[in-house]
Design a protein around this motif. Sequence first.
Motif, PDB file in Angstrom:
ATOM      1  N   SER A 239     -27.348  17.845 -27.649  1.00  0.00           N
ATOM      2  CA  SER A 239     -27.011  16.496 -27.204  1.00  0.00           C
ATOM      3  C   SER A 239     -25.616  16.099 -27.681  1.00  0.00           C
ATOM      4  N   LYS A 240     -24.962  15.223 -26.920  1.00  0.00           N
ATOM      5  CA  LYS A 240     -23.659  14.705 -27.307  1.00  0.00           C
ATOM      6  C   LYS A 240     -23.767  13.315 -27.925  1.00  0.00           C
ATOM      7  N   ARG A 241     -24.956  12.946 -28.361  1.00  0.00           N
ATOM      8  CA  ARG A 241     -25.144  11.601 -28.877  1.00  0.00           C
ATOM      9  C   ARG A 241     -24.571  11.425 -30.273  1.00  0.00           C
ATOM     10  N   GLY A 242     -24.108  12.466 -30.903  1.00  0.00           N
ATOM     11  CA  GLY A 242     -23.555  12.337 -32.243  1.00  0.00           C
ATOM     12  C   GLY A 242     -24.459  12.955 -33.287  1.00  0.00           C
ATOM     13  N   ARG A 243     -23.920  13.053 -34.491  1.00  0.00           N
ATOM     14  CA  ARG A 243     -24.646  13.698 -35.582  1.00  0.00           C
ATOM     15  C   ARG A 243     -25.497  12.687 -36.348  1.00  0.00           C
TER      16      ARG A 243
ATOM     17  N   VAL B 257     -16.012  15.159 -43.619  1.00  0.00           N
ATOM     18  CA  VAL B 257     -17.059  14.999 -42.598  1.00  0.00           C
ATOM     19  C   VAL B 257     -16.490  14.379 -41.334  1.00  0.00           C
ATOM     20  N   ALA B 258     -15.538  13.462 -41.494  1.00  0.00           N
ATOM     21  CA  ALA B 258     -14.868  12.783 -40.380  1.00  0.00           C
ATOM     22  C   ALA B 258     -15.875  12.173 -39.402  1.00  0.00           C
ATOM     23  N   PRO B 259     -16.677  11.205 -39.851  1.00  0.00           N
ATOM     24  CA  PRO B 259     -17.657  10.595 -38.951  1.00  0.00           C
ATOM     25  C   PRO B 259     -16.996   9.881 -37.790  1.00  0.00           C
ATOM     26  N   THR B 260     -17.698   9.840 -36.668  1.00  0.00           N
ATOM     27  CA  THR B 260     -17.244   9.148 -35.467  1.00  0.00           C
ATOM     28  C   THR B 260     -18.207   8.023 -35.156  1.00  0.00           C
ATOM     29  N   PRO B 261     -17.842   7.100 -34.270  1.00  0.00           N
ATOM     30  CA  PRO B 261     -18.758   6.013 -33.906  1.00  0.00           C
ATOM     31  C   PRO B 261     -20.073   6.493 -33.295  1.00  0.00           C
ATOM     32  N   ASN B 262     -20.106   7.721 -32.756  1.00  0.00           N
ATOM     33  CA  ASN B 262     -21.341   8.257 -32.189  1.00  0.00           C
ATOM     34  C   ASN B 262     -22.293   8.803 -33.242  1.00  0.00           C
ATOM     35  N   ASP B 263     -21.783   9.057 -34.438  1.00  0.00           N
ATOM     36  CA  ASP B 263     -22.629   9.561 -35.523  1.00  0.00           C
ATOM     37  C   ASP B 263     -23.414   8.420 -36.150  1.00  0.00           C
ATOM     38  N   GLN B 264     -24.514   8.769 -36.794  1.00  0.00           N
ATOM     39  CA  GLN B 264     -25.212   7.818 -37.654  1.00  0.00           C
ATOM     40  C   GLN B 264     -25.256   8.411 -39.052  1.00  0.00           C
ATOM     41  N   VAL B 265     -24.750   7.660 -40.027  1.00  0.00           N
ATOM     42  CA  VAL B 265     -24.715   8.115 -41.412  1.00  0.00           C
ATOM     43  C   VAL B 265     -25.736   7.315 -42.206  1.00  0.00           C
ATOM     44  N   VAL B 266     -26.629   8.019 -42.876  1.00  0.00           N
ATOM     45  CA  VAL B 266     -27.645   7.396 -43.722  1.00  0.00           C
ATOM     46  C   VAL B 266     -27.275   7.679 -45.173  1.00  0.00           C
TER      47      VAL B 266
ATOM     48  N   ALA C 118     -19.451   0.108 -43.373  1.00  0.00           N
ATOM     49  CA  ALA C 118     -20.452  -0.559 -42.529  1.00  0.00           C
ATOM     50  C   ALA C 118     -19.803  -1.320 -41.389  1.00  0.00           C
ATOM     51  N   ARG C 119     -18.638  -1.918 -41.658  1.00  0.00           N
ATOM     52  CA  ARG C 119     -17.931  -2.633 -40.594  1.00  0.00           C
ATOM     53  C   ARG C 119     -17.368  -1.667 -39.555  1.00  0.00           C
ATOM     54  N   ARG C 120     -16.868  -0.527 -40.005  1.00  0.00           N
ATOM     55  CA  ARG C 120     -16.253   0.427 -39.086  1.00  0.00           C
ATOM     56  C   ARG C 120     -17.277   1.278 -38.341  1.00  0.00           C
ATOM     57  N   PHE C 121     -18.431   1.498 -38.982  1.00  0.00           N
ATOM     58  CA  PHE C 121     -19.475   2.325 -38.378  1.00  0.00           C
ATOM     59  C   PHE C 121     -20.803   1.570 -38.426  1.00  0.00           C
ATOM     60  N   PRO C 122     -21.002   0.628 -37.517  1.00  0.00           N
ATOM     61  CA  PRO C 122     -22.162  -0.265 -37.591  1.00  0.00           C
ATOM     62  C   PRO C 122     -23.514   0.415 -37.395  1.00  0.00           C
ATOM     63  N   ARG C 123     -23.538   1.671 -36.959  1.00  0.00           N
ATOM     64  CA  ARG C 123     -24.808   2.381 -36.835  1.00  0.00           C
ATOM     65  C   ARG C 123     -25.284   2.940 -38.182  1.00  0.00           C
ATOM     66  N   SER C 124     -24.475   2.798 -39.202  1.00  0.00           N
ATOM     67  CA  SER C 124     -24.814   3.349 -40.512  1.00  0.00           C
ATOM     68  C   SER C 124     -26.041   2.670 -41.102  1.00  0.00           C
ATOM     69  N   VAL C 125     -26.744   3.416 -41.947  1.00  0.00           N
ATOM     70  CA  VAL C 125     -27.941   2.919 -42.632  1.00  0.00           C
ATOM     71  C   VAL C 125     -27.708   3.074 -44.133  1.00  0.00           C
ATOM     72  N   PHE C 126     -28.010   2.028 -44.885  1.00  0.00           N
ATOM     73  CA  PHE C 126     -27.826   2.053 -46.334  1.00  0.00           C
ATOM     74  C   PHE C 126     -29.172   1.783 -47.000  1.00  0.00           C
ATOM     75  N   LEU C 127     -29.677   2.772 -47.713  1.00  0.00           N
ATOM     76  CA  LEU C 127     -30.954   2.637 -48.398  1.00  0.00           C
ATOM     77  C   LEU C 127     -30.750   2.110 -49.814  1.00  0.00           C
TER      78      LEU C 127
END
Length: 224
Positions: A6-10, A31-40, A63-72
Amino acid sequence: MTARLSKRGRLLAVGDIHGCLEQLRSLMARVAPTPNDQVVFLGDYVDRGPDSRGVLDFLCDFARRFPRSVFLKGNHEAMFLDFLHGRDRLSFLANGGQATLESYGGAEIPDDHLRFLDNLQLYHETPAFIFVHAGMRPGLPPSQQSEEDLLWIRNEFLNSGYSWGKTLVFGHTPQKNGPLLLKERMGLDTGAVYGRTLTCCDVETGRCWSVPAAEPKRKRFLLF
């Protein structure tokens, strides 16, 4: 693990940071995350290391730059909140909290840091993965776990072969020989604050990036 088509990101997970800002910066650059990635991020951002304030600044900006991020939430964030709200000051100070306070240099905790801490999640679940800080009590689904177990459990989880039917990604317990990468469990605390490495893993492919601790600066002696 097979490569993702899939191209939905990592789907990325980052182990315990504990105030190691320079390692975090270097790791994210690799790692160079992109907006398509989700970082937990798996929790334990503060205490023991040299720059807890800098780590929270970095994560608030992330969190502002990558709003899909999750912080536990980790157990160290829980202790920090208990300290700030006057519920338990001793546990925080006895577990590396003094280094966190020193990183603020006597200044008040910024409002965005407080909001960040207050909004941390206890777990994150996807169709194939469960992300937690410490682990889970065998036999119970994520929604029935106690906060104490999600943040603190160790032996009852580590010594159990129980399967939740998904890969459980966790931190909290430092892995001595690099990240633990099994079909049903991934342990990503690789002891950054203890002079080892900070690790990020693409959990769907098993690819990992690890940044070693910076070598202590050597004192220079002038010869006369």
